[in-house]
Enzyme design. Structure first.
Site, mmCIF file in Angstrom:
data_model
loop_
_atom_site.group_PDB
_atom_site.id
_atom_site.type_symbol
_atom_site.label_atom_id
_atom_site.label_comp_id
_atom_site.label_asym_id
_atom_site.label_seq_id
_atom_site.Cartn_x
_atom_site.Cartn_y
_atom_site.Cartn_z
ATOM 1 N N ARG A 170 0.653 -1.107 0.130
ATOM 2 C CA ARG A 170 -0.410 -0.059 0.140
ATOM 3 C C ARG A 170 0.712 1.437 0.085
ATOM 4 O O ARG A 170 2.204 1.375 1.027
ATOM 5 C CB ARG A 170 -0.886 0.264 1.385
ATOM 6 C CG ARG A 170 -1.635 -1.290 1.090
ATOM 7 C CD ARG A 170 -2.441 -1.157 2.851
ATOM 8 N NE ARG A 170 -3.539 -2.365 3.044
ATOM 9 C CZ ARG A 170 -3.263 -3.824 3.772
ATOM 10 N NH1 ARG A 170 -1.712 -3.624 3.798
ATOM 11 N NH2 ARG A 170 -4.041 -4.507 3.559
ATOM 12 N N LYS A 195 -1.906 -2.245 7.666
ATOM 13 C CA LYS A 195 -3.616 -2.021 8.081
ATOM 14 C C LYS A 195 -3.625 -3.000 10.254
ATOM 15 O O LYS A 195 -3.014 -4.064 9.971
ATOM 16 C CB LYS A 195 -4.888 -2.505 7.957
ATOM 17 C CG LYS A 195 -4.965 -1.519 6.542
ATOM 18 C CD LYS A 195 -6.171 -1.955 5.505
ATOM 19 C CE LYS A 195 -6.804 -1.204 4.489
ATOM 20 N NZ LYS A 195 -8.026 -1.732 4.102
ATOM 21 N N HIS A 263 -1.863 2.616 -6.285
ATOM 22 C CA HIS A 263 -3.202 1.429 -5.778
ATOM 23 C C HIS A 263 -3.340 0.371 -6.739
ATOM 24 O O HIS A 263 -3.142 -0.918 -6.646
ATOM 25 C CB HIS A 263 -4.381 1.570 -4.917
ATOM 26 C CG HIS A 263 -4.466 0.995 -4.091
ATOM 27 N ND1 HIS A 263 -3.716 0.662 -2.748
ATOM 28 C CD2 HIS A 263 -5.591 -0.567 -3.878
ATOM 29 C CE1 HIS A 263 -4.723 -0.714 -1.743
ATOM 30 N NE2 HIS A 263 -5.697 -1.223 -3.062
ATOM 31 N N ARG A 266 -0.296 -2.492 -6.756
ATOM 32 C CA ARG A 266 -0.662 -3.468 -5.531
ATOM 33 C C ARG A 266 -1.348 -4.575 -6.221
ATOM 34 O O ARG A 266 -1.608 -5.489 -5.917
ATOM 35 C CB ARG A 266 -1.845 -2.499 -4.690
ATOM 36 C CG ARG A 266 -1.579 -3.921 -3.423
ATOM 37 C CD ARG A 266 -2.108 -2.972 -2.271
ATOM 38 N NE ARG A 266 -2.469 -4.077 -1.217
ATOM 39 C CZ ARG A 266 -2.334 -4.492 -0.547
ATOM 40 N NH1 ARG A 266 -1.304 -4.745 0.374
ATOM 41 N NH2 ARG A 266 -2.896 -5.370 0.832
ATOM 42 N N HIS A 289 -3.053 -9.080 3.564
ATOM 43 C CA HIS A 289 -4.672 -9.412 3.264
ATOM 44 C C HIS A 289 -4.997 -10.487 5.062
ATOM 45 O O HIS A 289 -4.415 -11.173 5.368
ATOM 46 C CB HIS A 289 -5.480 -10.085 2.497
ATOM 47 C CG HIS A 289 -5.929 -9.460 1.904
ATOM 48 N ND1 HIS A 289 -5.386 -8.746 0.250
ATOM 49 C CD2 HIS A 289 -6.118 -7.823 1.367
ATOM 50 C CE1 HIS A 289 -5.943 -8.531 -0.694
ATOM 51 N NE2 HIS A 289 -6.027 -7.275 -0.021
ATOM 52 N N TYR A 298 -9.154 -11.552 -6.723
ATOM 53 C CA TYR A 298 -8.050 -10.586 -7.261
ATOM 54 C C TYR A 298 -8.375 -12.414 -8.628
ATOM 55 O O TYR A 298 -7.982 -12.486 -9.582
ATOM 56 C CB TYR A 298 -6.017 -11.236 -7.270
ATOM 57 C CG TYR A 298 -6.079 -10.205 -6.272
ATOM 58 C CD1 TYR A 298 -6.404 -8.806 -7.194
ATOM 59 C CD2 TYR A 298 -6.197 -9.976 -4.927
ATOM 60 C CE1 TYR A 298 -5.803 -7.842 -6.288
ATOM 61 C CE2 TYR A 298 -6.113 -8.597 -4.478
ATOM 62 C CZ TYR A 298 -5.671 -7.628 -5.036
ATOM 63 O OH TYR A 298 -5.744 -7.003 -4.368
#
Length: 320
Positions: A170, A195, A263, A266, A289, A298
């Site tokens: 990110r 995150k 982004h 990514r 994730h 994806y």
């Protein structure tokens, strides 16, 4: 009500104490990011300010137990009148439900209305990866050689974009890497904070390491070991907006669509790995994730690309 007005809206002492304790819980135990905490506090204060007008009195904790689904729907309707999108409304509702669950767990009262209101539907859009050749091109500093910018700036932008595409980072993760952790001089991985302040180690390709080393060799500013290695034109930490503007310039040079954002690199990282037979679980770890279902998006992108190629090339497809 504006965001500033919502944050300054006076709360009753019991609500203020509960709100502060809830946010501390989310930050320390749930490890939510500071940005998420700010959004949740703003959303909750906005709702409480709405209730004061809607019900004619400032809300107290005892009054929250008396809320009805109609009160929640009135709030969502009021937000829609301000042209707030469904995704933002879903985030607001998620925050309010979290606050209500916290009140119940800490025996401050029940607020069943929050669980009975269905959130707005969100149309899920699939990631839009760049073609392989375009993703490689945006990481090439020579593509912008004609611009009236210092060479170190062009090398810096190329290094950041190389990290986004080569490592699947990110933009905030890339820009927060301190100088001491720069993946150069034979270091083939980099540790990033994602995150929820979760740390992960990501492999770094030799091409990415070279791009970073080239930038560091030209950067005119001192780079303290514990401070971010990417610097702005005046020497401060590099802003994500500058990277977005660099990508905007590259879009024009390469004729790419507006969806070609930092982004998107990514997304391109993950999609291109999948297209080469990459393992979904491994890609989940590389991307940071929390849920495999997020990474599975994806697979749909890659399946859509394969079907498009099938329809364009297969003889039986053209006969349909």
């Amino acid at each position: 009500m504006s965001n500033v007005a919502a944050l300054s809206f006076p709360l009753s002492p019991d609500v203020q104490a509960a709100l502060a304790e809830w946010l501390r819980h989310l930050g320390s135990e749930r490890r939510l990011s500071p940005r998420t905490l700010v959004a949740y506090e703003r959303d909750t204060r906005q709702f409480l300010a709405f209730l004061a007008t809607h019900r004619g009195e400032p809300p107290a904790l005892a009054g929250l137990a008396d809320l009805t689904p109609a009160d929640l729907r009135a709030f969502l309707s009021e937000r829609r009148q301000h042209e707030i999108g469904n995704r933002t409304l879903m985030r607001q509702l998620a925050g309010l439900r979290s606050f209500a669950r916290f009140l119940e767990r800490t025996e401050r009262g029940e607020a069943a209305a929050f669980t009975t209101v269905r959130g707005p539907r969100i149309t899920r859009t699939l990631p839009k990866p760049l073609p392989v050749n375009a993703a490689r091109a945006v990481t090439d500093a020579d593509l912008r050689a004609g611009e009236d910018k210092p060479q170190w700036v062009l090398m810096r932008d190329a290094a950041v974009l190389s990290l986004l595409y080569g490592c699947g980072l990110r933009i905030g993760e890339a820009l927060s890497i301190p100088r001491k952790d720069a993946p150069i001089d034979g270091r083939d991985s980099v540790t990033v904070v994602g995150k929820g302040n979760k740390m992960r180690s990501v492999p770094v390709l030799p091409q990415v390491s070279r791009a970073i080393a080239d930038y560091l060799a030209l950067c005119p500013y001192p780079l303290p070991p514990d401070e971010p290695m990417f610097r702005g034109a005046k020497g401060g930490p590099l802003s994500p907006r500058i990277v977005q503007l660099a990508m905007q310039t590259l879009r024009g040079a390469l004729g790419l669509p507006a969806s070609a954002t930092p982004h998107a690199l990514r997304h391109s990282f993950a999609t291109h790995l999948l297209g080469r037979g990459g393992d979904l679980r491994a890609i989940q770890e590389l991307l940071g994730h929390a849920s495999l279902s997020t990474t599975q998006g994806y697979t749909k992108v890659d399946a859509a690309r394969l079907m498009a190629a099938f329809d364009a090339a297969h003889p039986r497809a053209r006969a349909r």
